[in-house]
Design a protein around this motif. Structure first.
Motif, PDB file in Angstrom:
ATOM      1  N   VAL A 479       0.824  -1.204   0.000  1.00 17.56           N
ATOM      2  CA  VAL A 479       0.000   0.000   0.000  1.00 17.56           C
ATOM      3  C   VAL A 479       0.861   1.257   0.000  1.00 17.56           C
ATOM      4  O   VAL A 479       0.350   2.375   0.044  1.00 17.56           O
ATOM      5  CB  VAL A 479      -0.982   0.013   1.193  1.00 17.56           C
ATOM      6  CG1 VAL A 479      -2.008  -1.090   1.022  1.00 17.56           C
ATOM      7  CG2 VAL A 479      -0.255  -0.140   2.526  1.00 17.56           C
ATOM      8  N   GLY A 480       2.156   1.075  -0.080  1.00 18.83           N
ATOM      9  CA  GLY A 480       3.069   2.205  -0.185  1.00 18.83           C
ATOM     10  C   GLY A 480       4.489   1.718  -0.347  1.00 18.83           C
ATOM     11  O   GLY A 480       4.963   0.898   0.454  1.00 18.83           O
ATOM     12  N   LYS A 498       2.009   7.600   0.425  1.00 18.19           N
ATOM     13  CA  LYS A 498       1.231   6.720  -0.441  1.00 18.19           C
ATOM     14  C   LYS A 498       0.248   5.870   0.373  1.00 18.19           C
ATOM     15  O   LYS A 498      -0.877   5.601  -0.079  1.00 18.19           O
ATOM     16  CB  LYS A 498       2.171   5.820  -1.251  1.00 18.19           C
ATOM     17  CG  LYS A 498       3.069   6.588  -2.223  1.00 18.19           C
ATOM     18  CD  LYS A 498       4.074   5.663  -2.892  1.00 18.19           C
ATOM     19  CE  LYS A 498       5.016   6.422  -3.806  1.00 18.19           C
ATOM     20  NZ  LYS A 498       4.364   6.876  -5.040  1.00 18.19           N
ATOM     21  N   VAL A 499       0.664   5.447   1.575  1.00 20.48           N
ATOM     22  CA  VAL A 499      -0.239   4.697   2.441  1.00 20.48           C
ATOM     23  C   VAL A 499      -1.452   5.552   2.810  1.00 20.48           C
ATOM     24  O   VAL A 499      -2.601   5.092   2.755  1.00 20.48           O
ATOM     25  CB  VAL A 499       0.478   4.221   3.719  1.00 20.48           C
ATOM     26  CG1 VAL A 499      -0.505   3.488   4.643  1.00 20.48           C
ATOM     27  CG2 VAL A 499       1.645   3.310   3.380  1.00 20.48           C
ATOM     28  N   SER A 500      -1.197   6.806   3.179  1.00 22.67           N
ATOM     29  CA  SER A 500      -2.296   7.709   3.531  1.00 22.67           C
ATOM     30  C   SER A 500      -3.251   7.879   2.355  1.00 22.67           C
ATOM     31  O   SER A 500      -4.481   7.858   2.526  1.00 22.67           O
ATOM     32  CB  SER A 500      -1.736   9.072   3.956  1.00 22.67           C
ATOM     33  OG  SER A 500      -0.970   8.960   5.137  1.00 22.67           O
ATOM     34  N   THR A 501      -2.691   8.041   1.173  1.00 24.65           N
ATOM     35  CA  THR A 501      -3.538   8.189  -0.010  1.00 24.65           C
ATOM     36  C   THR A 501      -4.359   6.932  -0.247  1.00 24.65           C
ATOM     37  O   THR A 501      -5.547   7.002  -0.566  1.00 24.65           O
ATOM     38  CB  THR A 501      -2.670   8.495  -1.244  1.00 24.65           C
ATOM     39  OG1 THR A 501      -1.956   9.718  -1.024  1.00 24.65           O
ATOM     40  CG2 THR A 501      -3.517   8.637  -2.497  1.00 24.65           C
ATOM     41  N   TRP A 502      -3.724   5.751  -0.072  1.00 27.45           N
ATOM     42  CA  TRP A 502      -4.459   4.496  -0.250  1.00 27.45           C
ATOM     43  C   TRP A 502      -5.623   4.406   0.730  1.00 27.45           C
ATOM     44  O   TRP A 502      -6.738   4.053   0.357  1.00 27.45           O
ATOM     45  CB  TRP A 502      -3.509   3.317  -0.058  1.00 27.45           C
ATOM     46  CG  TRP A 502      -4.195   1.983  -0.124  1.00 27.45           C
ATOM     47  CD1 TRP A 502      -4.569   1.305  -1.244  1.00 27.45           C
ATOM     48  CD2 TRP A 502      -4.613   1.183   0.981  1.00 27.45           C
ATOM     49  NE1 TRP A 502      -5.191   0.125  -0.899  1.00 27.45           N
ATOM     50  CE2 TRP A 502      -5.235   0.025   0.456  1.00 27.45           C
ATOM     51  CE3 TRP A 502      -4.525   1.334   2.372  1.00 27.45           C
ATOM     52  CZ2 TRP A 502      -5.754  -0.980   1.267  1.00 27.45           C
ATOM     53  CZ3 TRP A 502      -5.047   0.331   3.186  1.00 27.45           C
ATOM     54  CH2 TRP A 502      -5.663  -0.808   2.634  1.00 27.45           C
ATOM     55  N   TYR A 503      -5.377   4.739   1.991  1.00 30.20           N
ATOM     56  CA  TYR A 503      -6.454   4.706   2.989  1.00 30.20           C
ATOM     57  C   TYR A 503      -7.547   5.716   2.653  1.00 30.20           C
ATOM     58  O   TYR A 503      -8.742   5.401   2.684  1.00 30.20           O
ATOM     59  CB  TYR A 503      -5.892   5.034   4.377  1.00 30.20           C
ATOM     60  CG  TYR A 503      -5.642   3.825   5.237  1.00 30.20           C
ATOM     61  CD1 TYR A 503      -6.683   3.006   5.667  1.00 30.20           C
ATOM     62  CD2 TYR A 503      -4.356   3.504   5.666  1.00 30.20           C
ATOM     63  CE1 TYR A 503      -6.452   1.908   6.463  1.00 30.20           C
ATOM     64  CE2 TYR A 503      -4.109   2.406   6.467  1.00 30.20           C
ATOM     65  CZ  TYR A 503      -5.165   1.613   6.867  1.00 30.20           C
ATOM     66  OH  TYR A 503      -4.933   0.519   7.663  1.00 30.20           O
ATOM     67  N   LEU A 504      -7.138   6.934   2.327  1.00 26.80           N
ATOM     68  CA  LEU A 504      -8.116   7.999   2.123  1.00 26.80           C
ATOM     69  C   LEU A 504      -8.933   7.797   0.854  1.00 26.80           C
ATOM     70  O   LEU A 504     -10.005   8.398   0.713  1.00 26.80           O
ATOM     71  CB  LEU A 504      -7.411   9.353   2.106  1.00 26.80           C
ATOM     72  CG  LEU A 504      -6.874   9.805   3.483  1.00 26.80           C
ATOM     73  CD1 LEU A 504      -5.940  11.006   3.332  1.00 26.80           C
ATOM     74  CD2 LEU A 504      -8.017  10.111   4.447  1.00 26.80           C
TER      75      LEU A 504
END
Length: 628
Positions: A479-480, A498-504
């Motif tokens: 996820v990042g 990138k992880v934050s973007t995947w979650y959001l």
């Protein structure tokens, strides 16, 4: 009429008819067909030895034993068969040279126009683990001698050293009534390259035996180290290298070895093939380590995403634009690629894909709608191959990985006049790496099976990511990925974003965006990411807003932070140790619960304390995974 070129002695003839051929092959692939063509249609006399002679006679072809031809028996357990003046004289004599012709007459030496041979399988014998003495017996003496004699006298004699040359030699003889000078030169060049490669393999092996026996050192500076000769066979040219001005460019194989892929469609480029090699190794190892179908999405020799086949949640289905029913019916291979592509769909735009299993129609249909350059896989169903061949106007690159390909243990790379060599990074990442040294509170009992799976996925992913690198994984997918940063904490920050973007992308306001009809899939992907980021210029905002039926309300920082507080169960893996706790501090902001890293830093204790403070479980794998 044959074209005649003047030579220092005798004549160098363009077309040489073949009247007598000497055949001695260990690899008998295609030899009966070739000799049937030579004898039956061209009336060529066949000379042969041992097992080759038997194979020809069993096929109904007449052949003369070399021992009968020379008048000297094979002796010394077959060590001496063809080392005879009647053999080498027949190969080395300069046609038209009066002195040579007289010597041949006086010594009853006949002309031999062609030698077809391949050498004893020395490398294969060594690879099989054979004893020292057996390896020595598989050092060919007569073969290289005939090879060199024939190749030296290529003005008049033809050397054939591999089954892949048989069709070309038949076509040449059929078209011209003999072999052309151009063909004989080309085959001679290959023969000398084979000879150099063969002797180099023996010298390298011999030096290794001495080193292991303590008799010498291959790294000594007194000139006793063996010379390593690597001989390449050009396979096909490339349009250009990394950049259009880097010409010429091409792909070669090691002489005597295959390429690892077969091109089924399209014309791969330099970077395509680098991506394919790394992507294939990644998914192959994921498959072996987890037992699950695996996929990766590569860009510029680093993965944008990688995943194994784990079922999607309903929220993930909404974020990835697939219905739950459709997702439930996906094959494992298609599911793995859907996850890999959706790790970072903006970066995956124009990717090179790899999957561990045979590509089926489901997987091909997912690829069909994505912007992608190509794919590598171990095979394709007929329906899937038809779909992929039609993509990009027929230019989509389809590579089939060869299941039996075994790379050399040592790899080489040439950079600016220097040749680097190293043992391949052949470490196999397993569950044991994740469980043998859990240094945080709770120990190994705090690791779930899902966490171990994600640790393996993330660690294999960073093994094929340009260093420095870290990777975040959750639910069997990356996820990042943070690649190629000089500072490890910068890798964490890059991948963490990138992880934050995947979650959001799973935030209700993102899922609720109302696009106008006709907005393309990739434009929707990009628009969601820009909505999450929110840092528009005035001009950009006008174009962004024009994609929606109703202009969306902003996703505020407060809303983002509240949503990210729910993030949990994420794994981070690092290709080298964390030198400071700052990486762990930052990882805590994106839901990290599990950490895999090699360890070995003087700050290991501090990093462990930091993990304990956040309730993270950390494993020290003791394996660094730099990749350059």
């Amino acid at each position: 009429m044959a074209h005649i070129l003047s030579a220092v002695s005798g004549s160098e003839t363009d077309i040489v008819p073949i009247t007598r051929a000497l055949i001695s092959v260990s690899d008998k692939t295609g030899i009966v067909d070739l000799c049937t063509f030579l004898h039956t249609t061209k009336n060529v006399e066949l000379l042969s030895t041992g097992g080759t002679a038997k194979a020809l006679r069993d096929a109904g072809l007449p052949c003369i034993d070399v021992s009968e031809y020379t008048g000297s028996p094979e002796c010394l357990d077959g060590r001496v068969k063809t080392l005879h003046p009647k053999v080498h004289g027949g190969l080395l004599a300069v046609r038209g040279n009066a002195k040579h012709e007289q010597d041949m007459l006086e010594n009853k030496i006949g002309k031999i126009d062609m030698t077809i041979l391949n050498l004893y399988p020395f490398a294969a014998t060594v690879a099989s683990g054979a004893e020292f003495g057996q390896c020595i017996e598989n050092i060919d003496i007569g073969g290289p001698s005939m090879l060199r004699s024939t190749a030296k006298n290529h003005a008049f004699t033809t050397i054939v050293t591999g089954p892949d040359q048989y069709d070309e030699i038949k076509a040449c003889i059929e078209d011209h009534g003999g072999t052309t000078l151009a063909l004989r030169k080309k085959f001679a060049a290959r023969a000398f390259a084979l000879s150099a490669s063969y002797d180099s393999a023996i010298a390298t092996w011999f030096a290794k035996q001495l080193e292991e026996g303590g008799e010498s050192s291959s790294s000594s500076s007194n000139g006793s180290s063996p010379v390593v000769t690597r001989v390449y066979k050009p396979e096909f040219p490339l349009k250009y290298g990394c950049n259009p001005h880097q010409k010429p460019a091409g792909i070669s194989s090691l002489l005597g070895a295959d390429l690892p892929f077969t091109v089924l469609n399209g014309t791969p480029g330099y970077i395509n093939l680098l991506d394919a090699a790394n992507a294939w190794l990644l998914v192959k190892e994921l498959r072996e380590a987890t037992g699950l179908a695996a996929a990766s999405s590569f860009k510029h020799v680093s993965p944008a995403g990688a995943a194994v086949a784990v079922p999607l949640t309903d929220v993930e289905c909404a974020a990835y634009e697939i219905t739950p029913d459709a997702a439930a019916n996906l094959t494992p291979t298609a599911l793995a690629y859907l996850r890999a592509r959706n790790a970072d769909p903006m970066c995956s735009f124009g990717d090179y894909a790899a999957v561990s299993d045979v590509v089926d129609e489901d997987t091909a249909l997912i690829l069909k709608k994505e912007v992608s350059d190509g794919i590598v896989a171990p095979g394709y169903t007929p329906q899937a191959l038809d779909i992929l061949k039609s993509k990009k106007g027929g230019k989509f690159i389809v590579l089939e990985a060869k299941a039996n390909f075994v790379p050399d243990a040592v790899e080489y790379r040439e950079v600016y006049g220097m040749t680097f060599s190293q043992r391949r990074n052949d470490v196999v990442i397993t569950k044991e790496h994740m469980t043998k040294n859990v240094v945080t509170k709770g120990g190994v009992s705090a690791l779930t099976e899902d966490a171990i799976r994600d640790m393996i996925v993330a660690s294999i992913c960073v093994k094929y990511t340009q260093s420095n690198s870290v990777g975040f994984a959750k639910d069997g997918m990356m996820v990042g990925v943070g690649a190629g940063q000089q500072s490890r904490v910068d890798c964490v920050k890059l991948a963490g974003r990138k992880v934050s973007t995947w979650y959001l992308r799973q935030h209700p306001k993102v899922l609720g965006l109302q696009f106008k009809a006709g907005v393309k899939r990739q434009d929707r992907v990009n628009a969601r990411v820009r909505y999450i980021e929110g840092d528009f210029t005035d001009e950009e905002r006008v174009r962004w807003e024009a994609q929606f039926e109703t202009v969306p309300e902003p996703l505020t920082d407060v809303e983002k932070n509240e949503f990210m507080k729910k993030a949990t169960g994420v794994t981070i893996s690092s290709d080298a140790f964390f030198p400071f706790r700052d990486s762990i501090d930052h990882a805590s902001k994106v839901g990290v619960s599990f950490v895999a890293q090699p360890g070995g830093s003087v700050q290991d204790a501090q990093v462990t304390e930091c993990c304990d403070a956040y309730g993270m479980v950390m494993s020290l794998t003791d394996v660094r995974l730099f990749h350059h």
